[in-house]
Design an enzyme around this catalytic site. Sequence first.
Site, PDB file in Angstrom:
ATOM      1  N   LYS A 179      27.051  55.167  44.495  1.00  0.00           N
ATOM      2  CA  LYS A 179      26.178  55.485  43.210  1.00  0.00           C
ATOM      3  C   LYS A 179      24.749  54.499  43.572  1.00  0.00           C
ATOM      4  O   LYS A 179      23.745  55.340  43.636  1.00  0.00           O
ATOM      5  CB  LYS A 179      26.707  55.359  42.177  1.00  0.00           C
ATOM      6  N   ASN A 180      25.093  53.305  43.601  1.00  0.00           N
ATOM      7  CA  ASN A 180      23.656  52.477  43.596  1.00  0.00           C
ATOM      8  C   ASN A 180      22.882  52.772  44.955  1.00  0.00           C
ATOM      9  O   ASN A 180      21.560  52.179  44.736  1.00  0.00           O
ATOM     10  CB  ASN A 180      24.228  51.214  43.189  1.00  0.00           C
ATOM     11  N   ARG A 213      18.394  54.921  34.373  1.00  0.00           N
ATOM     12  CA  ARG A 213      17.730  53.847  34.639  1.00  0.00           C
ATOM     13  C   ARG A 213      17.138  53.764  35.982  1.00  0.00           C
ATOM     14  O   ARG A 213      15.916  53.118  36.319  1.00  0.00           O
ATOM     15  CB  ARG A 213      18.643  52.411  34.364  1.00  0.00           C
ATOM     16  N   CYS A 246      22.292  52.670  31.056  1.00  0.00           N
ATOM     17  CA  CYS A 246      23.184  51.862  30.279  1.00  0.00           C
ATOM     18  C   CYS A 246      22.637  50.758  29.605  1.00  0.00           C
ATOM     19  O   CYS A 246      21.916  50.264  29.978  1.00  0.00           O
ATOM     20  CB  CYS A 246      24.481  51.327  31.199  1.00  0.00           C
ATOM     21  N   ILE A 257      11.997  44.983  33.690  1.00  0.00           N
ATOM     22  CA  ILE A 257      11.333  45.344  35.049  1.00  0.00           C
ATOM     23  C   ILE A 257      10.123  44.550  35.557  1.00  0.00           C
ATOM     24  O   ILE A 257       9.565  44.998  36.136  1.00  0.00           O
ATOM     25  CB  ILE A 257      11.400  46.941  35.260  1.00  0.00           C
ATOM     26  N   ASP A 258      10.247  43.325  34.770  1.00  0.00           N
ATOM     27  CA  ASP A 258       9.162  42.569  35.126  1.00  0.00           C
ATOM     28  C   ASP A 258       9.092  42.238  36.710  1.00  0.00           C
ATOM     29  O   ASP A 258       7.890  42.266  37.104  1.00  0.00           O
ATOM     30  CB  ASP A 258       8.939  41.071  34.188  1.00  0.00           C
ATOM     31  N   GLN A 259      10.057  41.802  37.428  1.00  0.00           N
ATOM     32  CA  GLN A 259      10.181  41.616  38.839  1.00  0.00           C
ATOM     33  C   GLN A 259       9.446  42.980  39.566  1.00  0.00           C
ATOM     34  O   GLN A 259       8.889  42.555  40.615  1.00  0.00           O
ATOM     35  CB  GLN A 259      11.434  41.116  39.233  1.00  0.00           C
ATOM     36  N   ASP A 315      29.672  44.504  37.705  1.00  0.00           N
ATOM     37  CA  ASP A 315      30.308  45.809  37.649  1.00  0.00           C
ATOM     38  C   ASP A 315      31.682  46.065  37.534  1.00  0.00           C
ATOM     39  O   ASP A 315      32.292  46.971  37.080  1.00  0.00           O
ATOM     40  CB  ASP A 315      29.782  46.892  38.498  1.00  0.00           C
ATOM     41  N   ILE A 363      25.539  37.643  34.774  1.00  0.00           N
ATOM     42  CA  ILE A 363      24.387  38.445  35.257  1.00  0.00           C
ATOM     43  C   ILE A 363      24.020  38.952  33.894  1.00  0.00           C
ATOM     44  O   ILE A 363      22.706  39.340  33.748  1.00  0.00           O
ATOM     45  CB  ILE A 363      25.090  39.596  36.035  1.00  0.00           C
TER      46      ILE A 363
END
EC number: 2.5.1.7
Length: 419
Positions: free
Chosen positions: A24-25, A94, A118, A125-127, A307, A329
């Site tokens: 998925k990722n 997302r 989620c 999302i600053d990075q 996860d 995390i």
Amino acid sequence: MAQEVIKIRGGRTLNGEVNISGAKNSAVAIIPATLLAQGHVKLEGLPQISDVKTLVSLLEDLNIKASLNGTELEVDTTEIQNAALPNNKVESLRASYYMMGAMLGRFKKCVIGLPGGCPLGPRPIDQHIKGFKALGAEIDESSTTSMKIEAKELKGAHIFLDMVSVGATINIMLAAVYATGQTVIENAAKEPEVVDVANFLTSMGANIKGAGTSTIKINGVKELHGSEYQVIPDRIEAGTYMCIAAACGENVILNNIVPKHVETLTAKFSELGVNVDVRDERIRINNNAPYRFVDIKTLVYPGFATDLQQPITPLLFMANGPSFVTDTIYPERFKHVEELKRMGANIEVDEGTATIKPSTLHGAEVYASDLRAGACLIIAGLIAEGVTTIYNVKHIYRGYTDIVEHLKALGADIWTETV
């Protein structure tokens, strides 16, 4: 309003085989990356999940011809057109933020709704934005619902990420493939999915070195051609089924797996006392409870995956003493705890650490707050006495291909109802 629920009558022993889906990722980043190609792309091994369908429809919003057939996607970008994407599709997902990097790379401009997915506490999302700015983009965040990103020219830059971020690492790669000169990402994420996206871009003619290490170098190119590419297997789906097999399996075999990608979980299973037999592309697991109590701390790859901290939790109720799970995390990723308590679980959470004591679970009505919490509740339902009803199952379908059918095939007493 009618909604679908998953019902499970616990206590069955599972056996049989499961073929693990594509990652998925990886898929949610590689599908947006296809818009960087000039021509035809064919992807194979995609998971059959709702996130994939959402991203394909976003490609179609850019006038891209896209044909999704089971696990295969064919894309033709010949008539691509830039378009604003501030719509409800983006908000539901997302990973739609990968459209930012890909559209910035292709068009040097994008307008996109703020991404959803989620709700796991702060996931800024600053990075990503820092990376886009370093490449020469200006960002207009004056709207509360969408973001405008634009660059006169994209130039290679030296970017040091303040924190290891898979999303930012991939998004910067997507934006940088067409930038002039060299882009260097320091403190880059090392996850297999980052390597997979880099390999896909390279298959189209990108020049990327160092994916899988903390320093990635991207030399900009003028054009990316079409490609055929197979997505890697999903290590989180594999890990989830490993937890299911350890909880209530007898001779469960998982196929299409990369053992190296689940090494941390396999090592933790050895500590617990789970019977695990690892082969080239398959793993065989037997329930061997009661298990030994363990401590788990999530870390960036190759550490224990955040996860998987929720899916492994039900196993720890079958241990011979108290276990501790710390999520470094996402310290707020414990919404499953209250639901497990409804099932009689002896579990408490304090400042990002759950204390899990041996418990006998019983069926209850529970609510899946997010994707991996949903997986946790399914496993809890499989080992509980009586019937468990899981609400808000849309999150589960976002990340697991046909999980109800797979579990039925293994012998679980599981079904869906509309209520």
